[in-house]
Design an enzyme around this catalytic site. Structure first.
Site, PDB file in Angstrom:
ATOM      1  N   GLY A   1      -2.645   7.881  -4.306  1.00 34.00           N
ATOM      2  CA  GLY A   1      -1.991   6.662  -4.198  1.00 34.00           C
ATOM      3  C   GLY A   1      -3.057   5.609  -3.754  1.00 34.00           C
TER       4      GLY A   1
ATOM      5  N   GLY B   1      -3.918   2.859  -0.536  1.00 33.62           N
ATOM      6  CA  GLY B   1      -3.903   2.535   0.830  1.00 33.62           C
ATOM      7  C   GLY B   1      -5.014   3.078   1.684  1.00 33.62           C
TER       8      GLY B   1
ATOM      9  N   GLY C   1       7.036   8.131  -7.663  1.00 31.11           N
ATOM     10  CA  GLY C   1       6.707   9.336  -8.483  1.00 31.11           C
ATOM     11  C   GLY C   1       6.433  10.260  -7.127  1.00 31.11           C
TER      12      GLY C   1
ATOM     13  N   LYS D   1       5.420  -3.466  17.706  1.00 32.42           N
ATOM     14  CA  LYS D   1       5.488  -4.523  18.103  1.00 32.42           C
ATOM     15  C   LYS D   1       4.938  -5.034  19.466  1.00 32.42           C
ATOM     16  CE  LYS D   1       8.547  -5.956  14.201  1.00 32.42           C
ATOM     17  NZ  LYS D   1       9.625  -6.805  13.915  1.00 32.42           N
TER      18      LYS D   1
ATOM     19  N   GLU E   1      -0.056   8.746 -11.404  1.00 33.24           N
ATOM     20  CA  GLU E   1       0.848   7.626 -11.704  1.00 33.24           C
ATOM     21  C   GLU E   1       0.138   6.438 -11.689  1.00 33.24           C
ATOM     22  OE1 GLU E   1       4.214   5.451  -8.791  1.00 33.24           O
ATOM     23  OE2 GLU E   1       4.802   7.370  -9.474  1.00 33.24           O
TER      24      GLU E   1
END
Length: 445
Positions: free
Chosen positions: A219, A221, A342, A369, A244
């Site tokens: 993917g 990242g 996917g 945070k 994908e």
């Protein structure tokens, strides 16, 4: 009549295209980088003329103009097939609604009539000399959507690269109802994310598991970038691409001589994907490149196709994992972040492959945070958190703390393994929760 004469006959203004809209219509904007731009902007200006318009799209890189034009959704609803950063705000505020799915099934929703489309409009390449327009960077569900739409409108963008793929990548002038032209916006690129020391530790665990001749899916990242970087420096060779999403990481591996596709059982020598996102260098590389093959998602993401490759390696990210090995890649509580995409398809297909491996990768903790560490491994998901991969489907999990294989493990065994790769700061707390849940043996260390 020549193709050019047919083209001129079907060429209309964008305002004439909006004139085709009627109340209660279903309008599909297409997928990702190919999402409608001209039609969307024109519809936004006249949205008040219509009632109960249903718009669909997925993986949008920019927020469609209709949202700013009708912030209260008085005139339209929007269905999102997969949310990226551009859509997270409207998903969070309830202006858009996610459609849960296995991405590989999306074309069948049109084929079976679960989705009906009055108007399908998206960006494509200019027409070639033989009368064909090319889908460019998005095979996705495009062909199935076009074939079952009452009205097909093409937005011409001269910036769109022409990519090989046969009928999955092309539509003929005779299949088109209308054509609109515009200002040919430059295709949006996405930055090639860097990575840090922790991501590199995860990569150091995953890369040795990839053998010569493996076919891979990755993917986008920080973690995939770290894995790609180490792969490019490794001794592995003759990798194949069946993914994908085609990203710059694959281009880096191709340039490094690592991805050749010459040992693939299917589509030998071709880099196969269903859509692409990345730099303009990537888009230029794909232009008329016979090795780049865009295919419909029901082929690319099909577990029955994926399992035909030997040593298939699937590498996907996650937001959180619970103590029994359930994977969430979509939301944290009720805050929607992306979608199932996917991930499950490739988890299933990779494991079915001879010698195949499915990896779920994530850092063991993140900074909250308030600046304090928050564990990404949790006893149970918070209410509203969606499960992307069930515990039975999870194969390997990798964090910077280690790599574990959950297949064949009982609940207490996988709990022990998962806690072993959690951040050390949270392990005692996770053990206490596991004891409370009756999934921890007293003999465990």
């Amino acid at each position: 009549m020549t193709y050019q004469e047919k083209y001129q006959e079907k060429l209309i203004t964008v305002d004439q295209a909006v004139d085709l809209v009627k109340d209660d219509m279903n309008i599909d904007y297409g997928w990702s980088i190919s999402t409608s731009r001209y039609f969307d902007a024109a519809l936004a200006k006249r949205l008040g003329e219509f009632n109960n318009i249903h718009i669909r799209g997925g993986c949008e890189l920019t927020e469609p103009a209709v949202f700013a034009a009708d912030s209260e959704n008085e005139h339209f609803t929007y269905t999102c097939y997969h949310g990226l950063g551009a859509m997270r705000n409207v998903l969070k505020t309830g202006q858009a609604f996610y459609a849960p799915m296995r991405y590989s099934e999306l074309p069948s929703y049109f084929e079976r009539g679960y989705l009906t489309t009055d108007i399908y409009v998206m960006q494509v390449t200019p027409m070639d000399k033989d009368g064909y327009f090319n889908f460019g960077l998005s095979g996705s569900y495009t062909r199935a959507g076009f074939e079952r739409a009452d009205i097909v409108i093409l937005e011409i963008n001269e910036s769109m690269p022409r990519v090989s793929g046969g009928s999955d990548a092309n539509i003929h002038i005779d299949e088109v109802d209308y054509i609109i032209e515009g200002d040919n916006p430059e295709l949006k690129g996405i930055p090639n994310m860097g990575y840090g020391e922790l991501e590199e530790k995860v990569a150091e665990l995953v890369v040795p598991e990839i053998v010569d001749g493996a076919t891979i899916q990755i993917g986008v990242g920080n973690l995939p970038n770290a894995i790609v970087s180490l792969l490019a420096k490794s001794d592995v060779k003759d990798l194949g691409c069946h993914t994908e999403l085609f990203v710059d990481g694959f281009l880096d591996l191709i340039k490094a001589g690592k991805v050749t596709g010459m040992r693939k059982k299917l589509d030998r020598g071709n880099h196969v994907f269903t859509f692409a996102l990345g730099s303009h260098e990537l888009y230029d590389y794909m232009e008329n490149n016979p090795q780049c093959l865009v295919r419909s998602v029901d082929y690319v993401n099909s577990p029955s196709v994926i399992k035909q490759f030997d040593n298939f390696v699937s590498i996907n990210g996650a937001i959180q994992i619970d103590l029994q090995g359930e994977v969430s890649s979509e939301s944290v509580g009720y805050r929607h972040i992306s979608g199932s995409g996917g991930a499950l398809d490739f988890m299933l297909g990779a494991y079915e492959s001879k010698g195949g491996k499915s990896f779920v990768t994530l850092l063991s903790a993140r900074e909250g945070k308030d600046g304090k560490l928050v564990s990404n491994i949790v006893p149970n998901f918070a209410p509203g958190t969606m499960v992307t991969g069930t515990r039975a489907n999870t194969h390997y999990i990798a964090t910077e703390q280690g790599l574990v294989n959950l297949k064949g493990k009982s609940v207490w065994q996988r709990t022990e393994d998962i806690i072993s790769i959690a951040h050390p700061q949270f392990r005692d707390e996770l053990i206490k929760e596991a004891e409370r849940m009756k999934i921890w043996r007293k003999s465990n260390k």
